[in-house]
Design a protein around this motif. Structure first.
Motif, mmCIF file in Angstrom:
data_model
loop_
_atom_site.group_PDB
_atom_site.id
_atom_site.type_symbol
_atom_site.label_atom_id
_atom_site.label_comp_id
_atom_site.label_asym_id
_atom_site.label_seq_id
_atom_site.Cartn_x
_atom_site.Cartn_y
_atom_site.Cartn_z
ATOM 1 N N GLN A 1 0.891 -1.300 -0.084
ATOM 2 C CA GLN A 1 0.085 0.100 -0.089
ATOM 3 C C GLN A 1 0.728 1.192 0.153
ATOM 4 O O GLN A 1 0.385 2.272 -0.513
ATOM 5 C CB GLN A 1 -1.212 0.119 1.090
ATOM 6 N N ALA A 2 1.937 1.234 0.669
ATOM 7 C CA ALA A 2 2.869 2.293 0.547
ATOM 8 C C ALA A 2 3.448 2.746 -0.694
ATOM 9 O O ALA A 2 3.623 3.832 -1.123
ATOM 10 C CB ALA A 2 3.949 2.236 1.656
ATOM 11 N N ARG A 3 3.826 1.371 -1.379
ATOM 12 C CA ARG A 3 4.416 1.404 -2.706
ATOM 13 C C ARG A 3 3.273 1.948 -3.886
ATOM 14 O O ARG A 3 3.658 2.923 -4.439
ATOM 15 C CB ARG A 3 5.087 0.105 -3.002
ATOM 16 N N LEU A 4 2.040 1.653 -3.742
ATOM 17 C CA LEU A 4 0.890 2.173 -4.478
ATOM 18 C C LEU A 4 0.794 3.591 -4.304
ATOM 19 O O LEU A 4 0.561 4.276 -5.264
ATOM 20 C CB LEU A 4 -0.273 1.451 -3.990
ATOM 21 N N LYS A 5 0.835 4.044 -2.962
ATOM 22 C CA LYS A 5 0.548 5.586 -2.836
ATOM 23 C C LYS A 5 1.798 6.213 -3.256
ATOM 24 O O LYS A 5 1.710 7.342 -3.863
ATOM 25 C CB LYS A 5 0.598 5.807 -1.385
#
Length: 398
Positions: A205-209
Protein backbone atom coordinates in the motif's frame (compact mmCIF):
# COMPACT_ATOMS: atom_id res chain seq x y z
CA UNK A 1 -12.84 -22.70 -13.33
CA UNK A 2 -11.76 -23.04 -16.96
CA UNK A 3 -9.21 -20.24 -17.39
CA UNK A 4 -5.56 -21.00 -18.12
CA UNK A 5 -2.49 -18.77 -18.26
CA UNK A 6 -0.98 -18.41 -21.73
CA UNK A 7 2.70 -17.80 -22.46
CA UNK A 8 3.02 -16.47 -26.04
CA UNK A 9 6.33 -15.48 -27.55
CA UNK A 10 7.05 -11.76 -28.20
CA UNK A 11 6.15 -12.20 -31.88
CA UNK A 12 2.93 -13.98 -30.93
CA UNK A 13 2.05 -11.19 -28.47
CA UNK A 14 2.24 -8.65 -31.31
CA UNK A 15 -0.02 -10.82 -33.46
CA UNK A 16 -2.46 -11.32 -30.59
CA UNK A 17 -2.68 -7.57 -29.99
CA UNK A 18 -3.42 -7.06 -33.70
CA UNK A 19 -6.27 -9.56 -33.50
CA UNK A 20 -7.60 -7.79 -30.41
CA UNK A 21 -7.41 -4.48 -32.26
CA UNK A 22 -9.39 -5.90 -35.20
CA UNK A 23 -12.10 -7.29 -32.90
CA UNK A 24 -12.27 -4.00 -31.01
CA UNK A 25 -12.49 -1.98 -34.25
CA UNK A 26 -15.33 -4.10 -35.60
CA UNK A 27 -17.21 -3.93 -32.30
CA UNK A 28 -16.91 -0.14 -32.08
CA UNK A 29 -17.96 0.24 -35.71
CA UNK A 30 -21.07 -1.87 -35.08
CA UNK A 31 -21.80 0.15 -31.93
CA UNK A 32 -21.50 3.39 -33.91
CA UNK A 33 -24.00 2.14 -36.49
CA UNK A 34 -26.42 1.06 -33.78
CA UNK A 35 -26.08 4.39 -31.93
CA UNK A 36 -27.01 6.37 -35.06
CA UNK A 37 -30.56 5.03 -35.08
CA UNK A 38 -33.35 7.60 -35.34
CA UNK A 39 -37.05 7.16 -36.18
CA UNK A 40 -36.51 9.10 -39.41
CA UNK A 41 -33.58 6.99 -40.68
CA UNK A 42 -35.19 3.60 -40.04
CA UNK A 43 -33.57 0.42 -38.70
CA UNK A 44 -29.80 0.03 -38.46
CA UNK A 45 -27.95 -2.89 -40.12
CA UNK A 46 -28.38 -6.25 -38.44
CA UNK A 47 -25.89 -9.06 -38.02
CA UNK A 48 -26.32 -10.48 -41.53
CA UNK A 49 -25.97 -7.07 -43.20
CA UNK A 50 -22.93 -6.22 -41.07
CA UNK A 51 -21.27 -9.49 -42.11
CA UNK A 52 -21.74 -8.53 -45.76
CA UNK A 53 -20.28 -5.10 -45.04
CA UNK A 54 -17.34 -6.76 -43.29
CA UNK A 55 -16.64 -8.89 -46.38
CA UNK A 56 -16.63 -5.79 -48.57
CA UNK A 57 -14.34 -3.95 -46.14
CA UNK A 58 -11.88 -6.86 -46.04
CA UNK A 59 -11.66 -6.75 -49.84
CA UNK A 60 -10.76 -3.04 -49.76
CA UNK A 61 -8.50 -2.71 -46.68
CA UNK A 62 -5.44 -4.91 -46.54
CA UNK A 63 -4.80 -4.40 -42.80
CA UNK A 64 -8.26 -5.74 -42.06
CA UNK A 65 -7.82 -8.63 -44.50
CA UNK A 66 -4.59 -9.60 -42.74
CA UNK A 67 -6.59 -10.51 -39.63
CA UNK A 68 -8.77 -13.51 -39.04
CA UNK A 69 -12.29 -13.36 -40.45
CA UNK A 70 -13.44 -15.70 -37.66
CA UNK A 71 -12.33 -13.23 -34.99
CA UNK A 72 -13.92 -10.24 -36.72
CA UNK A 73 -17.19 -11.99 -37.50
CA UNK A 74 -17.43 -13.30 -33.97
CA UNK A 75 -17.08 -9.73 -32.67
CA UNK A 76 -20.17 -8.83 -34.70
CA UNK A 77 -22.02 -11.82 -33.30
CA UNK A 78 -21.04 -10.87 -29.76
CA UNK A 79 -22.31 -7.34 -30.33
CA UNK A 80 -25.59 -8.65 -31.73
CA UNK A 81 -26.03 -10.79 -28.61
CA UNK A 82 -25.17 -7.79 -26.39
CA UNK A 83 -27.90 -5.75 -28.08
CA UNK A 84 -30.43 -8.54 -27.57
CA UNK A 85 -29.47 -8.80 -23.89
CA UNK A 86 -29.89 -5.04 -23.53
CA UNK A 87 -33.39 -5.08 -25.00
CA UNK A 88 -34.27 -8.10 -22.85
CA UNK A 89 -33.33 -6.11 -19.73
CA UNK A 90 -30.73 -8.59 -18.46
CA UNK A 91 -27.63 -6.53 -19.28
CA UNK A 92 -26.60 -2.92 -19.59
CA UNK A 93 -26.21 -0.94 -22.78
CA UNK A 94 -23.18 -1.97 -24.91
CA UNK A 95 -20.26 0.41 -24.43
CA UNK A 96 -17.15 1.34 -26.37
CA UNK A 97 -14.11 -0.90 -26.16
CA UNK A 98 -10.81 0.82 -25.43
CA UNK A 99 -7.24 -0.18 -26.17
CA UNK A 100 -5.36 -1.42 -23.11
CA UNK A 101 -8.61 -2.02 -21.25
CA UNK A 102 -10.65 -4.37 -23.45
CA UNK A 103 -8.10 -6.64 -25.08
CA UNK A 104 -9.55 -9.95 -26.20
CA UNK A 105 -11.39 -11.95 -28.85
CA UNK A 106 -13.41 -15.13 -29.06
CA UNK A 107 -13.03 -18.27 -31.17
CA UNK A 108 -15.93 -20.62 -31.94
CA UNK A 109 -16.61 -23.55 -34.21
CA UNK A 110 -14.31 -26.34 -35.31
CA UNK A 111 -11.19 -24.33 -34.48
CA UNK A 112 -11.82 -24.81 -30.75
CA UNK A 113 -10.80 -28.45 -31.04
CA UNK A 114 -7.22 -27.56 -31.99
CA UNK A 115 -5.86 -28.13 -28.51
CA UNK A 116 -2.91 -30.48 -27.97
CA UNK A 117 -1.49 -31.66 -24.65
CA UNK A 118 2.29 -31.42 -24.74
CA UNK A 119 3.14 -32.96 -21.36
CA UNK A 120 1.88 -33.07 -17.80
CA UNK A 121 2.20 -29.32 -17.27
CA UNK A 122 1.86 -27.76 -20.72
CA UNK A 123 -0.58 -27.71 -23.63
CA UNK A 124 -0.89 -25.70 -26.83
CA UNK A 125 -3.77 -24.19 -28.77
CA UNK A 126 -3.70 -23.26 -32.46
CA UNK A 127 -5.03 -19.75 -33.02
CA UNK A 128 -5.99 -18.49 -36.50
CA UNK A 129 -3.31 -16.38 -38.20
CA UNK A 130 -0.98 -16.90 -35.20
CA UNK A 131 -0.15 -20.58 -34.80
CA UNK A 132 0.43 -22.75 -31.75
CA UNK A 133 0.52 -20.90 -28.44
CA UNK A 134 1.44 -22.63 -25.18
CA UNK A 135 -0.60 -22.41 -21.98
CA UNK A 136 -0.11 -23.85 -18.51
CA UNK A 137 -2.16 -26.90 -17.52
CA UNK A 138 -3.43 -26.12 -14.03
CA UNK A 139 -6.34 -28.57 -14.45
CA UNK A 140 -7.89 -30.77 -17.11
CA UNK A 141 -8.92 -28.96 -20.31
CA UNK A 142 -12.73 -29.09 -20.64
CA UNK A 143 -14.57 -29.97 -23.82
CA UNK A 144 -15.88 -26.59 -24.96
CA UNK A 145 -17.42 -25.19 -28.13
CA UNK A 146 -15.79 -21.80 -27.75
CA UNK A 147 -13.00 -20.07 -25.87
CA UNK A 148 -11.90 -16.50 -25.31
CA UNK A 149 -8.40 -15.00 -25.36
CA UNK A 150 -7.88 -12.02 -23.04
CA UNK A 151 -5.05 -9.78 -21.88
CA UNK A 152 -5.24 -7.94 -18.57
CA UNK A 153 -3.64 -4.60 -17.68
CA UNK A 154 -0.51 -6.37 -16.47
CA UNK A 155 0.03 -7.88 -19.91
CA UNK A 156 -0.85 -11.43 -18.85
CA UNK A 157 -2.61 -13.54 -21.46
CA UNK A 158 -5.31 -16.07 -20.57
CA UNK A 159 -7.48 -18.55 -22.41
CA UNK A 160 -10.93 -19.25 -20.96
CA UNK A 161 -13.05 -22.14 -22.22
CA UNK A 162 -16.82 -21.54 -22.19
CA UNK A 163 -17.86 -24.40 -19.93
CA UNK A 164 -20.21 -24.13 -16.97
CA UNK A 165 -18.94 -26.43 -14.18
CA UNK A 166 -21.47 -28.55 -12.27
CA UNK A 167 -22.68 -27.15 -8.93
CA UNK A 168 -21.19 -28.35 -5.67
CA UNK A 169 -23.33 -31.17 -4.21
CA UNK A 170 -25.07 -30.51 -0.90
CA UNK A 171 -23.81 -32.46 2.14
CA UNK A 172 -27.35 -33.57 3.07
CA UNK A 173 -27.00 -32.75 6.77
CA UNK A 174 -29.73 -30.13 6.81
CA UNK A 175 -27.48 -27.47 8.36
CA UNK A 176 -28.29 -23.79 7.80
CA UNK A 177 -25.66 -21.05 7.91
CA UNK A 178 -25.97 -17.28 7.92
CA UNK A 179 -23.36 -15.05 6.31
CA UNK A 180 -22.93 -11.45 7.45
CA UNK A 181 -20.73 -9.28 5.24
CA UNK A 182 -18.75 -6.35 6.57
CA UNK A 183 -15.78 -4.09 5.95
CA UNK A 184 -13.56 -4.96 8.92
CA UNK A 185 -14.58 -8.65 8.80
CA UNK A 186 -15.28 -9.68 5.23
CA UNK A 187 -17.65 -12.53 6.11
CA UNK A 188 -18.86 -13.74 9.49
CA UNK A 189 -20.61 -17.12 9.68
CA UNK A 190 -23.28 -18.02 12.19
CA UNK A 191 -20.97 -20.82 13.37
CA UNK A 192 -18.63 -18.20 14.84
CA UNK A 193 -16.05 -18.16 12.04
CA UNK A 194 -14.63 -14.78 11.01
CA UNK A 195 -13.24 -14.69 7.46
CA UNK A 196 -11.11 -11.86 6.10
CA UNK A 197 -10.38 -11.24 2.45
CA UNK A 198 -6.64 -10.68 1.91
CA UNK A 199 -5.57 -7.47 0.23
CA UNK A 200 -2.39 -5.53 -0.26
CA UNK A 201 0.11 -5.53 2.59
CA UNK A 202 1.20 -2.34 4.34
CA UNK A 203 4.38 -2.27 2.31
CA UNK A 204 2.47 -2.74 -0.94
CA UNK A 205 0.00 0.00 0.00
CA UNK A 206 2.88 2.38 0.72
CA UNK A 207 4.40 1.55 -2.66
CA UNK A 208 1.02 2.09 -4.36
CA UNK A 209 0.71 5.54 -2.80
CA UNK A 210 4.27 6.38 -3.88
CA UNK A 211 3.55 5.27 -7.46
CA UNK A 212 0.32 7.27 -7.58
CA UNK A 213 2.23 10.39 -6.56
CA UNK A 214 4.82 9.71 -9.24
CA UNK A 215 2.05 9.26 -11.79
CA UNK A 216 0.66 12.69 -10.96
CA UNK A 217 4.04 14.25 -11.82
CA UNK A 218 4.61 12.34 -15.06
CA UNK A 219 4.13 14.01 -18.40
CA UNK A 220 1.11 12.68 -20.34
CA UNK A 221 2.13 10.31 -23.11
CA UNK A 222 5.67 9.79 -21.85
CA UNK A 223 7.42 6.45 -21.47
CA UNK A 224 7.91 7.02 -17.75
CA UNK A 225 4.17 7.46 -17.34
CA UNK A 226 3.54 4.14 -19.09
CA UNK A 227 6.05 2.40 -16.80
CA UNK A 228 4.41 3.84 -13.69
CA UNK A 229 0.97 2.87 -14.96
CA UNK A 230 2.18 -0.69 -15.52
CA UNK A 231 3.57 -0.84 -11.97
CA UNK A 232 0.27 0.42 -10.53
CA UNK A 233 -1.69 -2.06 -12.63
CA UNK A 234 0.54 -4.84 -11.31
CA UNK A 235 -0.37 -4.01 -7.71
CA UNK A 236 -4.07 -3.75 -8.49
CA UNK A 237 -3.97 -7.07 -10.35
CA UNK A 238 -2.23 -8.68 -7.37
CA UNK A 239 -5.01 -7.51 -5.05
CA UNK A 240 -7.67 -8.71 -7.48
CA UNK A 241 -6.04 -12.13 -7.76
CA UNK A 242 -5.96 -12.52 -3.99
CA UNK A 243 -9.58 -11.42 -3.68
CA UNK A 244 -10.71 -13.79 -6.44
CA UNK A 245 -8.80 -16.69 -4.89
CA UNK A 246 -10.37 -16.01 -1.48
CA UNK A 247 -13.86 -15.81 -2.96
CA UNK A 248 -13.46 -19.10 -4.82
CA UNK A 249 -12.08 -20.99 -1.82
CA UNK A 250 -14.60 -19.53 0.64
CA UNK A 251 -17.62 -20.14 -1.58
CA UNK A 252 -16.56 -23.71 -2.29
CA UNK A 253 -16.00 -24.46 1.40
CA UNK A 254 -19.37 -23.00 2.44
CA UNK A 255 -21.23 -24.77 -0.36
CA UNK A 256 -19.72 -28.12 0.65
CA UNK A 257 -20.48 -27.80 4.38
CA UNK A 258 -24.03 -26.44 4.49
CA UNK A 259 -27.33 -27.30 2.83
CA UNK A 260 -28.96 -23.87 3.10
CA UNK A 261 -26.98 -20.62 2.89
CA UNK A 262 -28.68 -17.41 3.95
CA UNK A 263 -27.15 -14.03 3.12
CA UNK A 264 -28.21 -10.42 3.41
CA UNK A 265 -30.19 -9.04 0.50
CA UNK A 266 -27.88 -6.11 -0.21
CA UNK A 267 -27.77 -3.99 -3.35
CA UNK A 268 -24.02 -3.53 -3.60
CA UNK A 269 -24.11 -1.43 -6.78
CA UNK A 270 -26.43 1.13 -5.18
CA UNK A 271 -24.50 1.08 -1.90
CA UNK A 272 -21.21 1.96 -3.61
CA UNK A 273 -22.50 4.93 -5.60
CA UNK A 274 -20.97 8.32 -5.02
CA UNK A 275 -23.11 10.77 -3.01
CA UNK A 276 -25.05 13.43 -4.87
CA UNK A 277 -23.88 17.06 -4.48
CA UNK A 278 -25.95 19.28 -2.19
CA UNK A 279 -26.58 22.81 -3.39
CA UNK A 280 -26.14 25.62 -0.91
CA UNK A 281 -29.34 27.70 -0.81
CA UNK A 282 -27.49 30.61 0.78
CA UNK A 283 -24.81 30.77 -1.93
CA UNK A 284 -26.00 30.04 -5.48
CA UNK A 285 -23.49 28.00 -7.46
CA UNK A 286 -21.83 26.63 -4.30
CA UNK A 287 -22.30 23.26 -2.64
CA UNK A 288 -22.56 22.01 0.92
CA UNK A 289 -20.21 19.33 2.32
CA UNK A 290 -21.57 15.85 1.53
CA UNK A 291 -18.74 13.73 3.02
CA UNK A 292 -17.84 12.34 -0.39
CA UNK A 293 -14.29 11.40 0.65
CA UNK A 294 -15.58 9.34 3.58
CA UNK A 295 -18.09 7.67 1.28
CA UNK A 296 -15.31 6.95 -1.22
CA UNK A 297 -13.33 5.17 1.51
CA UNK A 298 -16.38 3.12 2.46
CA UNK A 299 -16.94 2.20 -1.19
CA UNK A 300 -13.35 1.02 -1.53
CA UNK A 301 -13.75 -1.10 1.60
CA UNK A 302 -16.94 -2.71 0.33
CA UNK A 303 -15.49 -3.49 -3.10
CA UNK A 304 -12.17 -4.73 -1.66
CA UNK A 305 -14.00 -7.32 0.46
CA UNK A 306 -15.81 -8.85 -2.54
CA UNK A 307 -19.38 -8.60 -1.23
CA UNK A 308 -21.02 -9.10 -4.60
CA UNK A 309 -18.53 -11.69 -5.90
CA UNK A 310 -18.99 -13.92 -2.85
CA UNK A 311 -22.78 -14.12 -3.21
CA UNK A 312 -22.56 -14.54 -6.98
CA UNK A 313 -20.19 -17.50 -6.68
CA UNK A 314 -22.33 -19.03 -3.92
CA UNK A 315 -25.35 -18.86 -6.23
CA UNK A 316 -23.32 -20.54 -8.97
CA UNK A 317 -21.94 -23.34 -6.80
CA UNK A 318 -24.94 -23.88 -4.47
CA UNK A 319 -27.71 -23.57 -7.02
CA UNK A 320 -31.12 -23.27 -5.36
CA UNK A 321 -29.65 -23.34 -1.85
CA UNK A 322 -28.91 -19.64 -1.37
CA UNK A 323 -31.62 -17.57 0.32
CA UNK A 324 -31.56 -13.79 0.68
CA UNK A 325 -32.84 -12.33 3.94
CA UNK A 326 -34.00 -8.79 4.62
CA UNK A 327 -31.07 -7.19 6.49
CA UNK A 328 -33.23 -4.66 8.38
CA UNK A 329 -31.84 -4.19 11.91
CA UNK A 330 -30.22 -7.62 12.07
CA UNK A 331 -27.05 -6.10 13.67
CA UNK A 332 -29.16 -4.52 16.46
CA UNK A 333 -31.33 -7.55 17.26
CA UNK A 334 -30.36 -9.97 20.01
CA UNK A 335 -30.06 -13.53 18.69
CA UNK A 336 -31.15 -14.96 22.09
CA UNK A 337 -34.16 -12.93 23.24
CA UNK A 338 -35.00 -11.08 20.02
CA UNK A 339 -34.87 -7.61 21.58
CA UNK A 340 -33.99 -4.88 19.07
CA UNK A 341 -32.46 -1.60 20.20
CA UNK A 342 -29.70 0.72 18.89
CA UNK A 343 -27.88 0.44 22.22
CA UNK A 344 -27.37 -3.30 21.82
CA UNK A 345 -24.39 -2.78 19.58
CA UNK A 346 -21.76 -1.01 21.64
CA UNK A 347 -19.15 -0.88 18.90
CA UNK A 348 -18.23 -2.42 15.59
CA UNK A 349 -17.15 -5.70 17.21
CA UNK A 350 -19.04 -5.86 20.55
CA UNK A 351 -22.72 -6.75 20.96
CA UNK A 352 -24.33 -6.60 24.40
CA UNK A 353 -28.10 -6.92 24.73
CA UNK A 354 -29.60 -4.30 27.09
CA UNK A 355 -32.53 -6.63 27.88
CA UNK A 356 -31.01 -10.03 28.65
CA UNK A 357 -27.30 -9.17 28.85
CA UNK A 358 -26.25 -11.54 26.06
CA UNK A 359 -22.76 -10.65 24.84
CA UNK A 360 -21.17 -11.86 21.60
CA UNK A 361 -19.29 -10.70 18.55
CA UNK A 362 -21.49 -8.22 16.69
CA UNK A 363 -20.91 -9.77 13.27
CA UNK A 364 -21.54 -13.30 14.53
CA UNK A 365 -24.74 -12.16 16.26
CA UNK A 366 -25.96 -10.64 13.00
CA UNK A 367 -25.05 -13.84 11.14
CA UNK A 368 -27.14 -15.89 13.61
CA UNK A 369 -30.12 -13.61 12.97
CA UNK A 370 -29.62 -14.02 9.23
CA UNK A 371 -29.44 -17.80 9.60
CA UNK A 372 -32.74 -17.72 11.51
CA UNK A 373 -34.30 -15.54 8.81
CA UNK A 374 -35.20 -12.77 11.25
CA UNK A 375 -36.18 -9.35 9.96
CA UNK A 376 -37.43 -6.39 11.97
CA UNK A 377 -39.99 -3.89 10.74
CA UNK A 378 -39.14 -0.26 10.12
CA UNK A 379 -40.51 0.66 13.59
CA UNK A 380 -37.91 -1.68 15.17
CA UNK A 381 -40.58 -3.79 16.80
CA UNK A 382 -39.72 -7.30 17.88
CA UNK A 383 -42.50 -9.67 16.76
CA UNK A 384 -44.19 -11.25 19.80
CA UNK A 385 -43.69 -14.95 20.29
CA UNK A 386 -47.26 -16.30 20.13
CA UNK A 387 -48.17 -19.96 20.02
CA UNK A 388 -49.33 -21.05 16.54
CA UNK A 389 -52.22 -22.93 18.20
CA UNK A 390 -53.68 -19.77 19.72
CA UNK A 391 -57.06 -18.72 18.40
CA UNK A 392 -56.89 -15.43 16.48
CA UNK A 393 -58.11 -12.44 18.45
CA UNK A 394 -60.31 -9.63 17.14
CA UNK A 395 -58.64 -6.24 16.95
CA UNK A 396 -60.03 -3.72 19.41
CA UNK A 397 -60.79 -0.17 18.32
CA UNK A 398 -58.72 2.59 19.86
Amino acid sequence: MSRFRMYPTPAQQIALLEQCGHARYVWNLALEQWSMWTPAKGPTPGFAEQCRQLTEARAVFGWLRAGSQTVQQQALRDFDQAVKNFYAGTHRRPTWRKAGLHEGFRIVGAQTSRVVKLNRKWAAVKLPKIGWVRFRLSRAVPDAKSYRITCDRMGRWHIAFAVIPPPVPAPGTGEVVGVDRGVTVSAALSTGELLTCPGLTDREQARLKHLQRRLARCRPGSKRRRRVQAAIAKLHARAADRRRDWVEKTSTDVARRFDVIRVEDLRVAQMTRRPKPKSDPQRPGRYLPNRRRAKAGLNRGILANGWGDLVTRLEHKATGRVEKVNPAYTPQTCSVCGHCAPGNRESQAVFRCVACGHQANADVNAAVNIAAGRAVSARRETPPRVSPKREPQHATSA
